[in-house]
Design a protein around this motif. Structure first.
Motif, PDB file in Angstrom:
ATOM      1  N   GLN A  39       0.816  -1.210   0.003  1.00  0.00           N
ATOM      2  CA  GLN A  39       0.060   0.011  -0.119  1.00  0.00           C
ATOM      3  C   GLN A  39       0.786   1.079  -0.026  1.00  0.00           C
ATOM      4  N   LEU A  40       1.766   1.135   0.816  1.00  0.00           N
ATOM      5  CA  LEU A  40       2.692   2.481   0.823  1.00  0.00           C
ATOM      6  C   LEU A  40       3.529   2.556  -0.568  1.00  0.00           C
ATOM      7  N   GLY A  41       3.987   1.520  -1.242  1.00  0.00           N
ATOM      8  CA  GLY A  41       4.553   1.588  -2.609  1.00  0.00           C
ATOM      9  C   GLY A  41       3.551   2.292  -3.413  1.00  0.00           C
ATOM     10  N   SER A  42       2.285   1.915  -3.347  1.00  0.00           N
ATOM     11  CA  SER A  42       1.140   2.218  -4.447  1.00  0.00           C
ATOM     12  C   SER A  42       0.875   3.677  -4.103  1.00  0.00           C
ATOM     13  N   GLN A  43       1.058   4.022  -2.861  1.00  0.00           N
ATOM     14  CA  GLN A  43       0.768   5.558  -2.483  1.00  0.00           C
ATOM     15  C   GLN A  43       1.839   6.348  -3.093  1.00  0.00           C
ATOM     16  N   LEU A  44       3.175   5.852  -2.813  1.00  0.00           N
ATOM     17  CA  LEU A  44       4.248   6.717  -3.352  1.00  0.00           C
ATOM     18  C   LEU A  44       4.350   6.936  -4.872  1.00  0.00           C
ATOM     19  N   SER A  45       3.989   5.795  -5.459  1.00  0.00           N
ATOM     20  CA  SER A  45       3.942   5.878  -6.949  1.00  0.00           C
ATOM     21  C   SER A  45       3.158   6.863  -7.556  1.00  0.00           C
ATOM     22  N   ARG A  46       2.021   7.154  -6.748  1.00  0.00           N
ATOM     23  CA  ARG A  46       1.269   8.376  -7.272  1.00  0.00           C
ATOM     24  C   ARG A  46       1.616   9.644  -7.052  1.00  0.00           C
ATOM     25  N   VAL A  47       2.924   9.756  -6.557  1.00  0.00           N
ATOM     26  CA  VAL A  47       3.299  11.319  -6.377  1.00  0.00           C
ATOM     27  C   VAL A  47       4.813  11.506  -6.965  1.00  0.00           C
ATOM     28  N   THR A  72     -16.450 -20.788 -13.810  1.00  0.00           N
ATOM     29  CA  THR A  72     -15.674 -20.091 -14.709  1.00  0.00           C
ATOM     30  C   THR A  72     -15.800 -18.581 -13.923  1.00  0.00           C
ATOM     31  N   LEU A  73     -16.848 -18.052 -13.670  1.00  0.00           N
ATOM     32  CA  LEU A  73     -17.204 -16.561 -13.060  1.00  0.00           C
ATOM     33  C   LEU A  73     -16.511 -16.526 -11.891  1.00  0.00           C
ATOM     34  N   SER A  74     -16.670 -17.687 -11.208  1.00  0.00           N
ATOM     35  CA  SER A  74     -16.128 -17.620  -9.562  1.00  0.00           C
ATOM     36  C   SER A  74     -14.616 -17.522  -9.731  1.00  0.00           C
ATOM     37  N   THR A  75     -14.088 -18.262 -10.647  1.00  0.00           N
ATOM     38  CA  THR A  75     -12.432 -18.223 -10.634  1.00  0.00           C
ATOM     39  C   THR A  75     -12.041 -16.758 -11.063  1.00  0.00           C
ATOM     40  N   VAL A  76     -12.652 -16.294 -12.168  1.00  0.00           N
ATOM     41  CA  VAL A  76     -12.138 -14.922 -12.730  1.00  0.00           C
ATOM     42  C   VAL A  76     -12.523 -13.820 -11.738  1.00  0.00           C
ATOM     43  N   ARG A  77     -13.492 -13.913 -10.986  1.00  0.00           N
ATOM     44  CA  ARG A  77     -13.536 -12.899  -9.776  1.00  0.00           C
ATOM     45  C   ARG A  77     -12.520 -13.017  -8.714  1.00  0.00           C
ATOM     46  N   SER A  78     -11.973 -14.425  -8.485  1.00  0.00           N
ATOM     47  CA  SER A  78     -10.829 -14.701  -7.847  1.00  0.00           C
ATOM     48  C   SER A  78      -9.669 -14.025  -8.271  1.00  0.00           C
ATOM     49  N   LEU A  79      -9.490 -14.216  -9.476  1.00  0.00           N
ATOM     50  CA  LEU A  79      -8.141 -13.783 -10.104  1.00  0.00           C
ATOM     51  C   LEU A  79      -8.174 -12.371  -9.948  1.00  0.00           C
ATOM     52  N   ILE A  80      -9.428 -11.614 -10.254  1.00  0.00           N
ATOM     53  CA  ILE A  80      -9.554 -10.088 -10.059  1.00  0.00           C
ATOM     54  C   ILE A  80      -9.085  -9.481  -8.695  1.00  0.00           C
ATOM     55  N   PRO A  88      -3.552  -1.994  -5.415  1.00  0.00           N
ATOM     56  CA  PRO A  88      -4.600  -1.542  -4.831  1.00  0.00           C
ATOM     57  C   PRO A  88      -5.238  -0.348  -5.270  1.00  0.00           C
ATOM     58  N   HIS A  89      -4.421   0.419  -5.809  1.00  0.00           N
ATOM     59  CA  HIS A  89      -5.336   1.807  -6.509  1.00  0.00           C
ATOM     60  C   HIS A  89      -5.451   1.825  -7.984  1.00  0.00           C
ATOM     61  N   LEU A  90      -5.567   0.496  -8.397  1.00  0.00           N
ATOM     62  CA  LEU A  90      -5.742   0.720  -9.937  1.00  0.00           C
ATOM     63  C   LEU A  90      -7.272   0.044  -9.992  1.00  0.00           C
ATOM     64  N   GLY A  91      -7.838   0.929 -10.820  1.00  0.00           N
ATOM     65  CA  GLY A  91      -9.264   0.495 -11.118  1.00  0.00           C
ATOM     66  C   GLY A  91      -9.312  -0.803 -11.801  1.00  0.00           C
ATOM     67  N   VAL A  92      -9.815  -1.860 -11.410  1.00  0.00           N
ATOM     68  CA  VAL A  92     -10.102  -3.107 -12.149  1.00  0.00           C
ATOM     69  C   VAL A  92     -11.314  -3.652 -12.410  1.00  0.00           C
ATOM     70  N   HIS A  93     -11.586  -3.828 -13.730  1.00  0.00           N
ATOM     71  CA  HIS A  93     -13.074  -4.152 -14.028  1.00  0.00           C
ATOM     72  C   HIS A  93     -13.211  -5.364 -14.685  1.00  0.00           C
ATOM     73  N   MET A 282      -0.529 -15.741 -12.657  1.00  0.00           N
ATOM     74  CA  MET A 282      -1.670 -15.350 -13.599  1.00  0.00           C
ATOM     75  C   MET A 282      -2.034 -13.577 -13.457  1.00  0.00           C
ATOM     76  N   ALA A 283      -1.981 -13.281 -12.060  1.00  0.00           N
ATOM     77  CA  ALA A 283      -2.429 -11.926 -11.809  1.00  0.00           C
ATOM     78  C   ALA A 283      -1.223 -11.147 -12.254  1.00  0.00           C
ATOM     79  N   ARG A 284      -0.070 -11.615 -11.937  1.00  0.00           N
ATOM     80  CA  ARG A 284       1.221 -10.843 -12.375  1.00  0.00           C
ATOM     81  C   ARG A 284       1.177 -10.673 -13.922  1.00  0.00           C
ATOM     82  N   LEU A 285       0.867 -11.791 -14.627  1.00  0.00           N
ATOM     83  CA  LEU A 285       0.864 -11.840 -16.213  1.00  0.00           C
ATOM     84  C   LEU A 285       0.029 -10.596 -16.325  1.00  0.00           C
ATOM     85  N   VAL A 286      -1.382 -10.611 -15.862  1.00  0.00           N
ATOM     86  CA  VAL A 286      -2.289  -9.572 -16.445  1.00  0.00           C
ATOM     87  C   VAL A 286      -1.757  -8.151 -16.297  1.00  0.00           C
ATOM     88  N   LEU A 287      -1.098  -7.930 -15.194  1.00  0.00           N
ATOM     89  CA  LEU A 287      -0.773  -6.648 -14.922  1.00  0.00           C
ATOM     90  C   LEU A 287       0.553  -6.446 -15.772  1.00  0.00           C
TER      91      LEU A 287
END
Length: 308
Positions: A39-47, A72-80, A88-93, A282-287
């Motif tokens: 969270q701290l790294g995410s906050q600092l990255s925005r300044v 399938t939907l349950s798995t995708v939501r878990s990945l999100i 944390p501060h990225l809007g993911v939809h 998989m989460a790292r690859l999406v990002l």
């Protein structure tokens, strides 16, 4: 304006280190410290260096195919959720191509109407493993129709070393031995079960992943398909057995459980791995695909021709 990124094999990203040794208290303490650091790294990255607040990044829209299987939907939501934990501060939809809600056009319309993205931008990351009709046509067309929302379309997830690491982890979970004798290795093989597509580029990408997985495991890996392409999993198993490979495992090259994954697993003569699912890689690859798209310069707008 939309832009698509080419598919490239990227160097493997550094995976997370092993969990700390000790009891549950140490584990929970480490998790808390990791959360605070993230969270701290995410906050600092925005300044910026001069203290000014950077503009919000483009929203990430994960584009899933959709399925009638509720797993399938349950798995995708878990990945999100994993993606949100990492950023944390990225809007993911989430937006689906078909069969599930929300559909991609509805997600993009919501972003446009509510101004959920302060910059008015979104990056569409296909939760798809290769090039094909959805990546080349459906998703770019939906992105173009979302104007004035500015969109970019990232490359599909595969091929990439992080997919290979996930496939490897799922195989080990299913019972694949990380160490084996030379005689056992000569009798072993993998069938990489994929969805299939009539687009030849999809087969190229799947074969590339099979090659990378074969290098990782040290045994032959043969791609096979649930539909639209040959060979089938059953045919690939028979062909591999005819060459003296009798310890044949099926690697599930699907993003989530579903009918195709279930049917392919049923054809396994020995073990069948679970789909890629919400594995941390998989989460790292999406990002990673998101960051690639953000870093790619947008094409310059065409200049209007002067009229006489």
């Amino acid at each position: 304006m939309t832009a698509s990124n080419p598919v490239r094999d990227e160097p493997s990203l550094s995976p997370g280190g092993p969990p700390p040794l000790g009891g549950a208290h140490l584990d929970s303490t480490a998790q808390l410290m990791n959360a605070i650091t993230s969270q701290l790294g995410s906050q600092l990255s925005r300044v910026s260096i001069d203290g000014a607040r950077r503009p919000a990044p483009p929203a990430l829209v994960l584009v899933a195919h959709g399925s009638r299987d509720p797993r399938t939907l349950s798995t995708v939501r878990s990945l999100i959720e994993r993606i949100r934990e990492l950023r944390p501060h990225l809007g993911v939809h989430l937006g689906h191509i078909e069969l599930n809600e929300p559909l991609l056009p509805d997600t993009l319309a919501s972003l446009q109407s509510t101004r959920s993205t302060r910059t008015g931008e979104a990056v569409l990351v296909p939760l798809l493993l290769s090039r094909g009709y959805h990546v080349k046509r459906d998703i770019p067309e939906a992105a173009a129709a979302a104007a004035p929302l500015r969109t970019r379309v990232a490359a599909p997830l595969g091929p990439h070393p992080l997919l290979v690491e996930t496939l490897y982890a799922r195989l080990v979970e299913a019972g694949w031995r990380t160490r084996m004798s030379d005689s056992t290795r000569r009798a072993s093989g993998i069938v990489l079960a994929a969805a299939g597509s009539r687009d030849p580029d999809a087969a190229v990408d799947t074969r590339r992943t099979a090659h990378l997985l074969a290098e990782r495991l040290g045994v032959p890996v043969v791609p096979a398909y649930a539909s639209a392409a040959a060979p089938t999993v059953a045919a690939a198993v028979r062909a591999m057995a005819a060459r003296g490979r009798h310890r044949i495992a099926v690697a599930s090259y699907f993003t989530a459980p579903g009918r195709f994954a279930t049917e392919c697993a049923a054809a396994a003569p020995w073990i069948a791995a679970e789909p890629l699912g919400d594995h941390p890689a998989m989460a790292r690859l999406v990002l990673h695909r998101y960051d690639q798209a953000v870093a790619t310069p947008e094409p310059a707008p065409e200049r209007a021709l002067a009229t006489a």
